[in-house]
Design a protein around this motif. Sequence first.
Motif, PDB file in Angstrom:
ATOM      1  N   ASP A 268      -1.533 -17.076  -2.747  1.00 27.48           N
ATOM      2  CA  ASP A 268      -1.790 -17.985  -3.860  1.00 27.48           C
ATOM      3  C   ASP A 268      -0.501 -18.755  -4.116  1.00 27.48           C
ATOM      4  N   THR A 269      -0.368 -19.898  -3.469  1.00 22.31           N
ATOM      5  CA  THR A 269       0.900 -20.623  -3.531  1.00 22.31           C
ATOM      6  C   THR A 269       1.101 -21.345  -4.850  1.00 22.31           C
ATOM      7  N   ARG A 270       0.084 -21.472  -5.662  1.00 22.94           N
ATOM      8  CA  ARG A 270       0.274 -22.112  -6.962  1.00 22.94           C
ATOM      9  C   ARG A 270       0.975 -21.159  -7.929  1.00 22.94           C
ATOM     10  N   GLU A 271       0.534 -19.935  -8.010  1.00 26.02           N
ATOM     11  CA  GLU A 271       1.140 -18.964  -8.923  1.00 26.02           C
ATOM     12  C   GLU A 271       2.412 -18.374  -8.340  1.00 26.02           C
ATOM     13  N   SER A 272       2.361 -17.992  -7.076  1.00 18.96           N
ATOM     14  CA  SER A 272       3.454 -17.224  -6.476  1.00 18.96           C
ATOM     15  C   SER A 272       4.243 -18.120  -5.533  1.00 18.96           C
ATOM     16  N   LEU A 273       5.458 -18.493  -5.957  1.00 13.93           N
ATOM     17  CA  LEU A 273       6.264 -19.423  -5.173  1.00 13.93           C
ATOM     18  C   LEU A 273       6.903 -18.761  -3.961  1.00 13.93           C
ATOM     19  N   TRP A 274       7.281 -17.473  -4.095  1.00 13.69           N
ATOM     20  CA  TRP A 274       7.992 -16.808  -3.004  1.00 13.69           C
ATOM     21  C   TRP A 274       7.695 -15.324  -3.040  1.00 13.69           C
ATOM     22  N   GLU A 275       7.334 -14.787  -1.875  1.00 14.68           N
ATOM     23  CA  GLU A 275       7.048 -13.363  -1.746  1.00 14.68           C
ATOM     24  C   GLU A 275       7.767 -12.791  -0.527  1.00 14.68           C
ATOM     25  N   VAL A 276       8.099 -11.502  -0.597  1.00 11.77           N
ATOM     26  CA  VAL A 276       8.518 -10.761   0.586  1.00 11.77           C
ATOM     27  C   VAL A 276       7.250 -10.276   1.262  1.00 11.77           C
ATOM     28  N   GLU A 277       7.132 -10.599   2.521  1.00 13.11           N
ATOM     29  CA  GLU A 277       5.899 -10.252   3.235  1.00 13.11           C
ATOM     30  C   GLU A 277       6.004  -8.890   3.912  1.00 13.11           C
ATOM     31  N   PHE A 278       5.000  -8.063   3.658  1.00 11.79           N
ATOM     32  CA  PHE A 278       4.846  -6.802   4.373  1.00 11.79           C
ATOM     33  C   PHE A 278       3.519  -6.848   5.125  1.00 11.79           C
ATOM     34  N   LYS A 279       3.419  -6.056   6.179  1.00 10.75           N
ATOM     35  CA  LYS A 279       2.230  -6.099   7.016  1.00 10.75           C
ATOM     36  C   LYS A 279       2.005  -4.754   7.668  1.00 10.75           C
ATOM     37  N   GLY A 280       0.778  -4.254   7.564  1.00  9.10           N
ATOM     38  CA  GLY A 280       0.412  -3.047   8.289  1.00  9.10           C
ATOM     39  C   GLY A 280       0.908  -1.772   7.637  1.00  9.10           C
ATOM     40  N   THR A 281       0.748  -0.672   8.378  1.00  9.66           N
ATOM     41  CA  THR A 281       1.081   0.642   7.826  1.00  9.66           C
ATOM     42  C   THR A 281       2.080   1.406   8.698  1.00  9.66           C
ATOM     43  N   ASN A 282       2.835   0.684   9.515  1.00  8.12           N
ATOM     44  CA  ASN A 282       3.874   1.288  10.360  1.00  8.12           C
ATOM     45  C   ASN A 282       3.325   2.330  11.332  1.00  8.12           C
ATOM     46  N   GLN A 283       2.096   2.125  11.787  1.00  7.88           N
ATOM     47  CA  GLN A 283       1.497   3.096  12.693  1.00  7.88           C
ATOM     48  C   GLN A 283       1.536   2.645  14.148  1.00  7.88           C
ATOM     49  N   GLY A 284       1.802   1.363  14.391  1.00  6.61           N
ATOM     50  CA  GLY A 284       1.828   0.864  15.755  1.00  6.61           C
ATOM     51  C   GLY A 284       3.184   0.289  16.108  1.00  6.61           C
ATOM     52  N   GLU A 285       3.171  -0.693  17.006  1.00  7.35           N
ATOM     53  CA  GLU A 285       4.417  -1.311  17.450  1.00  7.35           C
ATOM     54  C   GLU A 285       5.078  -2.087  16.320  1.00  7.35           C
ATOM     55  N   ASN A 302      -4.539  11.354  -3.447  1.00  7.68           N
ATOM     56  CA  ASN A 302      -5.616  11.184  -2.478  1.00  7.68           C
ATOM     57  C   ASN A 302      -5.356   9.951  -1.620  1.00  7.68           C
ATOM     58  N   ILE A 303      -5.214  10.159  -0.328  1.00  9.35           N
ATOM     59  CA  ILE A 303      -4.924   9.042   0.569  1.00  9.35           C
ATOM     60  C   ILE A 303      -6.107   8.100   0.664  1.00  9.35           C
ATOM     61  N   GLU A 304      -7.310   8.630   0.614  1.00  6.61           N
ATOM     62  CA  GLU A 304      -8.503   7.792   0.752  1.00  6.61           C
ATOM     63  C   GLU A 304      -8.550   6.698  -0.309  1.00  6.61           C
ATOM     64  N   MET A 305      -8.165   7.032  -1.545  1.00  6.12           N
ATOM     65  CA  MET A 305      -8.154   6.047  -2.621  1.00  6.12           C
ATOM     66  C   MET A 305      -6.813   5.325  -2.722  1.00  6.12           C
ATOM     67  N   GLY A 306      -5.846   5.782  -1.948  1.00  7.61           N
ATOM     68  CA  GLY A 306      -4.514   5.190  -1.986  1.00  7.61           C
ATOM     69  C   GLY A 306      -3.540   6.113  -2.674  1.00  7.61           C
ATOM     70  N   ASN A 374      -2.625   4.494   4.619  1.00 13.12           N
ATOM     71  CA  ASN A 374      -1.519   5.374   4.960  1.00 13.12           C
ATOM     72  C   ASN A 374      -0.924   5.929   3.667  1.00 13.12           C
ATOM     73  N   GLN A 375      -0.390   7.144   3.705  1.00 12.13           N
ATOM     74  CA  GLN A 375       0.169   7.728   2.488  1.00 12.13           C
ATOM     75  C   GLN A 375       1.304   6.891   1.934  1.00 12.13           C
ATOM     76  N   ASN A 376       2.192   6.413   2.793  1.00 13.38           N
ATOM     77  CA  ASN A 376       3.403   5.748   2.332  1.00 13.38           C
ATOM     78  C   ASN A 376       3.354   4.231   2.417  1.00 13.38           C
ATOM     79  N   TYR A 377       2.874   3.705   3.532  1.00 11.48           N
ATOM     80  CA  TYR A 377       3.102   2.297   3.834  1.00 11.48           C
ATOM     81  C   TYR A 377       1.891   1.428   3.547  1.00 11.48           C
TER      82      TYR A 377
END
Length: 527
Positions: A268-285, A302-306, A374-377
């Motif tokens: 949402d570029t109107r509200e949020s001018l700058w974000e740090v981007e994260f991606k994935g759950t650190n399970q692959g490459e 509970n991991i299922e609900m986060g 994922n539990q952490n990421y």
Amino acid sequence: MFLQMKTTLFYIAMMLALVVTSCSKILDTTPQDFVSPINYYNTESELQSALAGVYDRLGDNRVYSQGMACYMVFSDEFFMKSQTSGMNANIVDASTLELNRHWEAIYTGIERANMLLENIDKAVKVTEEKRNEIKGQALFLRAYYYFMLADEFGPVPLKLQSSKSPEEAPLPGTPVKDIYARIVADMKQAEELVKSVSDYGYNTRITKTTVQGILARVYLTMAGFPLNDVAKYADARSYAEKVMLSGLHGLNPDFKQVYINHVQEIFDTRESLWEVEFKGTNQGEIQEGGMIGSYNGITSGNIEMGYGYDYVHATAKLYNAYAAGDQRKDWTVAPFRYVTTGQTAVKTNWAADQIYDRSNGKWRREYELLLPRNQNYTGTNWPLLRYADVLLMFAEADNYVNNGPSADAYKAINMVRRRGYGKDVLLPDVQADAAAGLSQPDFLDLIRNERLRELAFEGLRKHDLVRWGIYPSVMQAQVREYQANMPAALKDPAIAQAQRVTERAVLFPIPNSELAVNPNIKQNTGW
């Protein structure tokens, strides 16, 4: 031993500067093997890969993935439940691992930026427009990293060239005023080089209005502690107004959707001018997951609900700052937790008097789209600059410049307040609008409380309290509040955390990792 250590650190720095570990979907880079500047920085893809390395340090665990979301920014909005040791308990000294890693991560970002800026003109086959775009981002990021360092550590070494030899003499700390002068100069140059957010359609790259909004923050900081250069209020007002007049930004009409978008990686570029981007759950490459929503999220086993670590809890001061009808309250301060029975997690409400049991509710893992969780990421992005912040900065600066709030200042703060109450931001509202006719001090007090309500848990409160010159006094008031009103089962660790915020805590100590290799730097007072 000193030379050996310094040599080792030099080669580590060179490796870090040239090995890009980011695989951001936005920056579109791939990992690179170790290479020399002699045969690198020649193509656009190599420049973009190097730029990704500069951005990459924002997402370090000791920067915005974890540390700057909680244990490095203790304030009156939260305490760390039951934490009695380490930085989670606000126990800090020059040997603290998290502090040393934080310093190293930021200076690694600076080293990478310096190398890119020194070599960018080698890419003769890259168009000047593209080189300028990349150069502007690198200049800004270097300046932003120095803004963080000066804010947190005071007079740090201002290193504007990359390391060429391990025998280079280490730099002494540079006066804070000089660091800020360089920050402003680099950001103003970047403003002329970077592109508009409309050229991207996402907000994880530096754009013109991002630079302008952060310059407003920089100028507000210079107007307050420690420089107290009140002439900078006019500059802060001017740069916030540039963003407001750009026509590119506005408030999302739904407060909670701002944070759902972060969780779902919707830009949402109107509200949020700058974000740090994260991606994935650190399970692959690709190892680009963050810990937003897990380390600082809603209590859940509970991991299922986060999964949510039971760490970051709201204070009664924050909870009670919201008036009746303010919809931000129950989204910011979670009114429930997840209780696990067998394999099932049940959303369970807190009782009315269980205020201190409530956790940060902004980034709710139930909205994650990437399954299994994922539990952490998480892939939840971290907001570095929102339009609501720009409006509040404008109102604060305007209040000083005009010796009291103008109609424009009222309009700016009332837009934020109306959105908080679920109202149309452009229509007057009796319930939401600020009281008319406030004096300059009373309007400043309103701004301070509005920033608490709107920006809670976004890593800015400590920064605000420091620049206002009230950080230790506010935290000692929290000690008294905890002693008087916090449940017995929670109070002792929370009291100890707040008690540690004395005058020396306005700045962190210079880390041992720097002191060990730099005889020319002085430790901060009290450490």
